[in-house]
Design a protein around this motif. Structure first.
Motif, PDB file in Angstrom:
ATOM      1  N   ALA A  40      48.766   8.454 -26.956  1.00  0.00           N
ATOM      2  CA  ALA A  40      49.664   8.460 -28.379  1.00  0.00           C
ATOM      3  C   ALA A  40      48.430   7.215 -29.163  1.00  0.00           C
ATOM      4  CB  ALA A  40      50.732   8.661 -28.125  1.00  0.00           C
ATOM      5  N   PRO A  41      48.431   7.785 -30.478  1.00  0.00           N
ATOM      6  CA  PRO A  41      48.099   7.009 -31.016  1.00  0.00           C
ATOM      7  C   PRO A  41      48.929   5.891 -31.134  1.00  0.00           C
ATOM      8  CG  PRO A  41      48.209   9.256 -32.322  1.00  0.00           C
ATOM      9  CD  PRO A  41      48.984   9.842 -31.051  1.00  0.00           C
ATOM     10  N   GLY A  42      47.753   4.534 -31.389  1.00  0.00           N
ATOM     11  CA  GLY A  42      48.756   3.450 -30.989  1.00  0.00           C
ATOM     12  C   GLY A  42      49.024   3.312 -29.690  1.00  0.00           C
ATOM     13  N   LYS A  43      49.093   3.841 -28.930  1.00  0.00           N
ATOM     14  CA  LYS A  43      49.452   3.236 -27.482  1.00  0.00           C
ATOM     15  C   LYS A  43      48.131   3.379 -26.474  1.00  0.00           C
ATOM     16  CE  LYS A  43      53.735   5.172 -27.780  1.00  0.00           C
ATOM     17  NZ  LYS A  43      54.942   5.955 -27.462  1.00  0.00           N
ATOM     18  N   GLU A  44      48.176   2.705 -25.165  1.00  0.00           N
ATOM     19  CA  GLU A  44      47.463   2.981 -24.206  1.00  0.00           C
ATOM     20  C   GLU A  44      46.847   3.996 -23.728  1.00  0.00           C
ATOM     21  OE1 GLU A  44      46.725  -1.874 -23.552  1.00  0.00           O
ATOM     22  OE2 GLU A  44      48.146  -0.606 -21.689  1.00  0.00           O
ATOM     23  N   ARG A  45      45.829   3.654 -23.101  1.00  0.00           N
ATOM     24  CA  ARG A  45      45.609   5.126 -21.735  1.00  0.00           C
ATOM     25  C   ARG A  45      46.860   5.050 -20.726  1.00  0.00           C
ATOM     26  NH1 ARG A  45      40.094   8.770 -21.398  1.00  0.00           N
ATOM     27  NH2 ARG A  45      40.647   7.905 -23.136  1.00  0.00           N
ATOM     28  N   GLU A  46      48.233   6.445 -20.375  1.00  0.00           N
ATOM     29  CA  GLU A  46      48.470   5.762 -19.320  1.00  0.00           C
ATOM     30  C   GLU A  46      48.717   7.622 -18.383  1.00  0.00           C
ATOM     31  OE1 GLU A  46      52.803   5.888 -20.709  1.00  0.00           O
ATOM     32  OE2 GLU A  46      52.901   7.799 -21.846  1.00  0.00           O
ATOM     33  N   PHE A  47      49.067   6.823 -17.097  1.00  0.00           N
ATOM     34  CA  PHE A  47      48.421   8.058 -15.543  1.00  0.00           C
ATOM     35  C   PHE A  47      49.616   8.677 -16.161  1.00  0.00           C
ATOM     36  CE2 PHE A  47      48.118   9.260 -11.858  1.00  0.00           C
ATOM     37  CZ  PHE A  47      49.263   8.989 -11.460  1.00  0.00           C
ATOM     38  N   VAL A  48      48.969   9.918 -16.139  1.00  0.00           N
ATOM     39  CA  VAL A  48      50.486  10.965 -15.588  1.00  0.00           C
ATOM     40  C   VAL A  48      50.887  11.731 -14.257  1.00  0.00           C
ATOM     41  CG1 VAL A  48      51.242  13.465 -16.550  1.00  0.00           C
ATOM     42  CG2 VAL A  48      49.905  11.481 -18.732  1.00  0.00           C
ATOM     43  N   ALA A  49      49.364  12.126 -13.916  1.00  0.00           N
ATOM     44  CA  ALA A  49      49.977  12.690 -12.694  1.00  0.00           C
ATOM     45  C   ALA A  49      48.138  12.253 -12.092  1.00  0.00           C
ATOM     46  CB  ALA A  49      50.963  14.324 -12.576  1.00  0.00           C
ATOM     47  N   GLY A  50      48.239  12.683 -10.339  1.00  0.00           N
ATOM     48  CA  GLY A  50      47.032  12.230  -9.495  1.00  0.00           C
ATOM     49  C   GLY A  50      47.058  13.102  -8.179  1.00  0.00           C
ATOM     50  N   ILE A  51      46.410  13.686  -7.834  1.00  0.00           N
ATOM     51  CA  ILE A  51      46.515  15.060  -6.733  1.00  0.00           C
ATOM     52  C   ILE A  51      45.112  14.342  -5.334  1.00  0.00           C
ATOM     53  CG2 ILE A  51      44.901  16.641  -7.919  1.00  0.00           C
ATOM     54  CD1 ILE A  51      46.639  18.425  -6.079  1.00  0.00           C
ATOM     55  N   ASN A  52      45.706  14.518  -4.370  1.00  0.00           N
ATOM     56  CA  ASN A  52      44.475  13.928  -3.849  1.00  0.00           C
ATOM     57  C   ASN A  52      43.392  15.172  -3.578  1.00  0.00           C
ATOM     58  OD1 ASN A  52      45.593  15.527  -2.165  1.00  0.00           O
ATOM     59  ND2 ASN A  52      45.552  14.144  -0.307  1.00  0.00           N
ATOM     60  N   TRP A  53      42.133  15.211  -3.041  1.00  0.00           N
ATOM     61  CA  TRP A  53      41.736  16.270  -2.202  1.00  0.00           C
ATOM     62  C   TRP A  53      41.778  16.662  -1.863  1.00  0.00           C
ATOM     63  CZ3 TRP A  53      39.377  17.844   2.075  1.00  0.00           C
ATOM     64  CH2 TRP A  53      39.861  17.559   3.306  1.00  0.00           C
ATOM     65  N   SER A  54      42.271  16.991  -0.525  1.00  0.00           N
ATOM     66  CA  SER A  54      43.148  18.096  -0.147  1.00  0.00           C
ATOM     67  C   SER A  54      44.119  18.686  -0.683  1.00  0.00           C
ATOM     68  CB  SER A  54      43.021  18.065   0.933  1.00  0.00           C
ATOM     69  OG  SER A  54      44.389  16.988   1.361  1.00  0.00           O
ATOM     70  N   ILE A  70      50.631  18.954 -10.951  1.00  0.00           N
ATOM     71  CA  ILE A  70      49.484  18.632 -11.050  1.00  0.00           C
ATOM     72  C   ILE A  70      49.294  19.539  -9.067  1.00  0.00           C
ATOM     73  CG2 ILE A  70      49.496  16.734  -9.389  1.00  0.00           C
ATOM     74  CD1 ILE A  70      46.985  15.971 -10.719  1.00  0.00           C
ATOM     75  N   SER A  71      48.009  20.450  -9.660  1.00  0.00           N
ATOM     76  CA  SER A  71      48.114  21.043  -8.294  1.00  0.00           C
ATOM     77  C   SER A  71      46.264  21.386  -8.710  1.00  0.00           C
ATOM     78  CB  SER A  71      48.139  22.501  -8.501  1.00  0.00           C
ATOM     79  OG  SER A  71      47.326  23.049  -9.440  1.00  0.00           O
ATOM     80  N   ARG A  72      45.616  21.801  -7.696  1.00  0.00           N
ATOM     81  CA  ARG A  72      43.891  21.770  -7.715  1.00  0.00           C
ATOM     82  C   ARG A  72      43.100  23.037  -6.835  1.00  0.00           C
ATOM     83  NH1 ARG A  72      40.671  16.396  -5.706  1.00  0.00           N
ATOM     84  NH2 ARG A  72      39.486  17.787  -6.556  1.00  0.00           N
ATOM     85  N   ASP A  73      42.672  24.025  -7.683  1.00  0.00           N
ATOM     86  CA  ASP A  73      41.732  25.185  -6.969  1.00  0.00           C
ATOM     87  C   ASP A  73      40.043  24.555  -6.558  1.00  0.00           C
ATOM     88  OD1 ASP A  73      40.641  27.511  -6.772  1.00  0.00           O
ATOM     89  OD2 ASP A  73      41.814  28.718  -7.272  1.00  0.00           O
ATOM     90  N   LYS A  74      40.422  24.451  -5.288  1.00  0.00           N
ATOM     91  CA  LYS A  74      38.674  24.129  -4.449  1.00  0.00           C
ATOM     92  C   LYS A  74      37.985  25.287  -5.601  1.00  0.00           C
ATOM     93  CE  LYS A  74      40.055  20.377  -1.642  1.00  0.00           C
ATOM     94  NZ  LYS A  74      39.772  20.018   0.163  1.00  0.00           N
ATOM     95  N   ALA A  75      38.392  26.265  -4.992  1.00  0.00           N
ATOM     96  CA  ALA A  75      37.582  27.778  -5.127  1.00  0.00           C
ATOM     97  C   ALA A  75      36.719  27.984  -6.125  1.00  0.00           C
ATOM     98  CB  ALA A  75      38.099  28.602  -4.044  1.00  0.00           C
ATOM     99  N   LYS A  76      37.690  27.076  -7.271  1.00  0.00           N
ATOM    100  CA  LYS A  76      37.431  27.525  -8.696  1.00  0.00           C
ATOM    101  C   LYS A  76      36.902  26.567  -9.399  1.00  0.00           C
ATOM    102  CE  LYS A  76      40.666  31.161  -9.548  1.00  0.00           C
ATOM    103  NZ  LYS A  76      41.405  31.771 -10.342  1.00  0.00           N
ATOM    104  N   SER A  77      36.240  24.679  -8.503  1.00  0.00           N
ATOM    105  CA  SER A  77      36.529  23.359  -8.815  1.00  0.00           C
ATOM    106  C   SER A  77      37.495  23.409  -9.799  1.00  0.00           C
ATOM    107  CB  SER A  77      35.167  23.566  -9.384  1.00  0.00           C
ATOM    108  OG  SER A  77      34.809  23.385  -8.368  1.00  0.00           O
ATOM    109  N   THR A  78      38.584  23.050 -10.255  1.00  0.00           N
ATOM    110  CA  THR A  78      39.711  23.368 -11.087  1.00  0.00           C
ATOM    111  C   THR A  78      40.770  22.606 -11.483  1.00  0.00           C
ATOM    112  OG1 THR A  78      38.763  25.613 -12.584  1.00  0.00           O
ATOM    113  CG2 THR A  78      40.562  24.456 -13.432  1.00  0.00           C
ATOM    114  N   ALA A  79      41.353  22.007 -11.924  1.00  0.00           N
ATOM    115  CA  ALA A  79      42.316  21.079 -11.496  1.00  0.00           C
ATOM    116  C   ALA A  79      43.738  21.393 -12.488  1.00  0.00           C
ATOM    117  CB  ALA A  79      41.990  19.726 -11.911  1.00  0.00           C
TER     118      ALA A  79
END
Length: 126
Positions: A40-54, A70-79
């Motif tokens: 956000a403006p004037g603030k540091e970048r902060e972690f929201v969510a993460g997902i491992n490779w699988s 958070i989710s990921r679709d490997k077939a579509k190479s999209t998170a």
């Protein structure tokens, strides 16, 4: 080389939902942990969510637990980041990121991520 492109940001009313996407190019995407950060403006970048490779392990910031997924679709190479029950304080530029370490654990520190997208703006009105 991995390139990340975010999309799906926009303006939404408080209590609403939005899904942002991160399309990756590069042959190593499927084995890299992925993360979403926001700034956000004037603030540091902060972690929201993460997902491992699988996709079997996820981590969330306390501020979004129970509201974001958070989710990921490997077939579509999209998170994806599904955001529900949005609040005005969720307003920020949202960035997708990838760690360049195959099969690594999910971490919440920006310095551990090697590839970044250009960001997509999410604005929540009250």
């Amino acid at each position: 080389q991995v390139q990340l492109v975010e999309s799906g940001g926009g303006l939404v009313q408080a209590g609403g939902s939005l899904r942002v996407s991160c399309a990756a190019s590069g042959r190593s995407f499927s084995t890299f942990p992925m993360g979403w950060f926001r700034q956000a403006p004037g603030k540091e970048r902060e972690f929201v969510a993460g997902i491992n490779w699988s996709g079997t392990t996820t981590r969330y910031a306390d501020s979004v637990k129970g509201r974001f997924t958070i989710s990921r679709d490997k077939a579509k190479s999209t998170a994806y980041l599904q955001m529900n029950s949005l609040k005005p304080e969720d307003t920020a530029m949202y960035y997708c990121a990838a760690q360049a370490t195959h099969f690594a654990e999910v971490v919440d520190t920006p310095n551990n991520y090697d590839y970044w997208g250009q960001g997509t703006q999410v604005t929540v009105s009250s």
